[in-house]
Design an enzyme around this catalytic site. Structure first.
Site, PDB file in Angstrom:
ATOM      1  N   GLY A   1       3.728   6.456 -28.006  1.00 37.73           N
ATOM      2  CA  GLY A   1       2.831   7.408 -27.388  1.00 37.73           C
ATOM      3  C   GLY A   1       2.614   8.630 -28.262  1.00 37.73           C
ATOM      4  N   THR A   2       3.667   9.089 -28.929  1.00 31.34           N
ATOM      5  CA  THR A   2       3.536  10.238 -29.835  1.00 31.34           C
ATOM      6  C   THR A   2       2.584   9.925 -30.976  1.00 31.34           C
ATOM      7  OG1 THR A   2       5.726  11.117 -29.299  1.00 31.34           O
ATOM      8  CG2 THR A   2       4.804  11.720 -31.433  1.00 31.34           C
TER       9      THR A   2
ATOM     10  N   GLN B   1       2.438  10.171 -18.238  1.00 34.28           N
ATOM     11  CA  GLN B   1       3.160  10.178 -16.966  1.00 34.28           C
ATOM     12  C   GLN B   1       2.347   9.594 -15.817  1.00 34.28           C
ATOM     13  OE1 GLN B   1       6.308  10.824 -16.528  1.00 34.28           O
ATOM     14  NE2 GLN B   1       6.650  11.480 -18.637  1.00 34.28           N
TER      15      GLN B   1
ATOM     16  N   SER C   1       2.080   5.791 -23.102  1.00 37.86           N
ATOM     17  CA  SER C   1       3.274   5.223 -23.724  1.00 37.86           C
ATOM     18  C   SER C   1       3.900   4.186 -22.799  1.00 37.86           C
ATOM     19  CB  SER C   1       4.283   6.333 -24.037  1.00 37.86           C
ATOM     20  OG  SER C   1       5.366   5.843 -24.788  1.00 37.86           O
ATOM     21  N   ALA C   2       4.134   2.987 -23.307  1.00 38.89           N
ATOM     22  CA  ALA C   2       4.546   1.858 -22.469  1.00 38.89           C
ATOM     23  C   ALA C   2       5.901   2.048 -21.812  1.00 38.89           C
ATOM     24  CB  ALA C   2       4.552   0.577 -23.298  1.00 38.89           C
TER      25      ALA C   2
ATOM     26  N   CYS D   1      20.696  25.247 -21.988  1.00 39.31           N
ATOM     27  CA  CYS D   1      22.052  24.801 -22.292  1.00 39.31           C
ATOM     28  C   CYS D   1      22.109  23.309 -22.623  1.00 39.31           C
ATOM     29  CB  CYS D   1      22.965  25.071 -21.104  1.00 39.31           C
ATOM     30  SG  CYS D   1      22.818  26.725 -20.440  1.00 39.31           S
TER      31      CYS D   1
END
Length: 473
Positions: free
Chosen positions: A69-70, A177, A194-195, A323
């Site tokens: 996906g990126t 998403q 993205s799969a 954190c």
């Protein structure tokens, strides 16, 4: 062990597993070859492209399979920006986009381009007007996710797409998403997904470039995937990804509404967490959101410690707290929204999550939060202290109130110590918190809003910053 982090990666769909194993036997050859094995592989690839295009809502020849996906986001952004270079070099994106968009924007700016970031409200949603204000002139591309990956807020994609079309500016939608839940509406120009977000195998992305969109692929090209994703693709993974997406669509059309069922479970969490755990802020739009995702932040809680407690109790969740990251800075999404970041928990339910698992999570969570707070010395209530205790940051009287030195202390300590000493100053006086933790810039104002205290502002300090709070109650 309940897995509640589907927004990061959904478990492999059973149909995807079957398709992957079958394609390893039938789809290993080069689909560009004309002999029997190549033709068989080509048939599998064409069928996968048609299935994915039908699920996304585009033509098969508009869809390209990418290695992730990126990769799809980067290819889509730079392809449009290069094609529209003569129009202008302004890139517009929301403040809560996925890091893949932000990283590409940094590269674009370093190469001499202009980047405009559109702010969001406290729910994480952009307003249409600020986007419309930057659509003229040299704007080459607008990027807007369909729904946020951290808080689940859906964006007004359809409305923004209409404004972009009127202005002649292409809109790239990161739909990673939302694609599992249905096609993205609107006249968008480019879409990515993205799969592994919908139960396909990792290593498969989708890049859709609608006909009529000016696009110039960057980098070395070859004959595969219309030149938009060079190299020999992972055909078995592509077949499995398309099979999983097709199975989700078929189940949504013919069976019980899984999205509605999961939405009900998320509503149970949204309503239950504030009742069961004190000092919690549930973030994200309460209505216009993904059906399976809910995010909340807990005052006086270290995010990493809370995730470990929940993991020991058998629950896998995610967090946007500083954190829990290597950078020790809060999530850019939570920061842009201006909400509490400490003790942040993101719950994203995969398909098939049982109601009993959610109920057990709500049973486990209060004790996990109590345990972490106890470890940090948070009292049951917040009484005033007469003097600083051993091993605690010193509070020194000042004409305007107290100066609280928490330098070198990480989240959530600065906020905890502020809560302990606020009662030592008279009404109207101030507490100045010295902190070099980036999260303090976000969490101290958020604490003030939750406690009805006045956040005066930030002042420079020799180290870090000085955050001034005025006691109002």
């Amino acid at each position: 062990m309940p897995y509640f982090d589907a927004a990061s990666a959904a478990p492999l769909h059973p149909v995807a597993r079957e398709a992957l194993l079958a394609a390893l036997d039938e789809g290993w050859a080069d689909p560009a070859r004309l002999y029997r094995e190549g033709r068989r592989a080509r048939l599998l690839l064409d069928a996968a492209r048609e299935a994915a295009a039908d699920a996304v809502g585009c033509r098969p020849d508009e869809l390209t399979f990418t290695p992730s996906g990126t990769h799809a986001v980067h290819s889509g952004m730079f392809g449009v920006l290069a094609a529209r270079r003569r129009v202008g070099r302004r890139l517009v994106h929301s403040a809560v986009e996925h890091s893949s968009v932000l990283h590409a924007a940094e590269v674009h700016a370093a190469a001499g381009g202009t980047v405009t970031e559109v702010p969001v409200d406290r729910t994480g949603r952009v307003a249409q007007a600020p986007v419309a204000d930057v659509l003229g002139g040299d704007t080459a591309l607008v990027c807007l996710q369909s729904a946020n990956h951290e808080v689940g807020t859906e964006q007004p994609v359809q409305e923004v797409a209409a404004r972009c079309r009127e202005a002649g500016v292409p809109l790239l939608v990161d739909a990673a998403q939302s694609v599992p839940w249905g096609p993205v509406p609107g006249a968008w120009s480019v879409l990515t997904a993205s799969a592994h977000k919908w139960g396909g195998p990792p290593g498969v992305g989708l890049l859709v470039v609608r006909k009529g969109t000016r696009f110039a692929p960057q980098g070395p090209l070859d004959e595969r995937e219309s030149g938009r994703s060079p190299g020999f693709g992972n055909l078995p993974a592509v077949v499995a990804a398309a099979a999983a997406l097709r199975a989700l669509r078929a189940a949504a059309e013919s069976g019980p509404d899984e999205a509605a069922r999961l939405r009900g479970l998320v509503e149970r969490i949204r309503a239950g967490v504030p009742e069961l755990v004190p000092d919690v802020e549930v973030v994200g739009d309460p209505v216009r959101r993904l059906p399976h995702l809910v995010t909340f932040s807990c005052l006086y809680v270290d995010g990493e410690a809370l995730l470990h407690e929940l993991d020991r109790a058998g629950f896998s969740v995610s967090s946007g707290s500083s954190c829990t990251s290597s950078t020790l800075t809060p999530s850019h999404v939570l920061r842009a929204m201006g909400v509490l970041s400490e003790g942040n928990v993101r719950v994203s339910l995969p398909y098939g999550t049982e109601a009993a698992e959610v109920e057990r999570f709500l049973t486990v969570l209060p004790e996990a939060v109590r345990s972490v707070r106890e470890r940090f010395g948070v009292p049951a209530q917040e009484p005033a202290r007469s003097a600083a205790g051993a091993g605690e940051p010193a509070a020194e009287p000042a004409a305007a109130g107290l100066v609280l030195d928490t330098l070198g202390r990480r989240c959530p300590v600065p906020v905890i110590e502020l809560a302990k000493v606020i009662g030592e100053v008279p009404l109207g006086a101030t507490v100045t918190v010295l902190s070099d933790d980036a999260a303090a810039r976000q969490d101290i104002p958020a604490w003030c809003a939750m406690r009805e205290q006045e956040y005066v502002g930030e002042e420079p300090a020799e180290r870090g910053a000085a955050y001034v709070v005025r006691r109002r109650v």
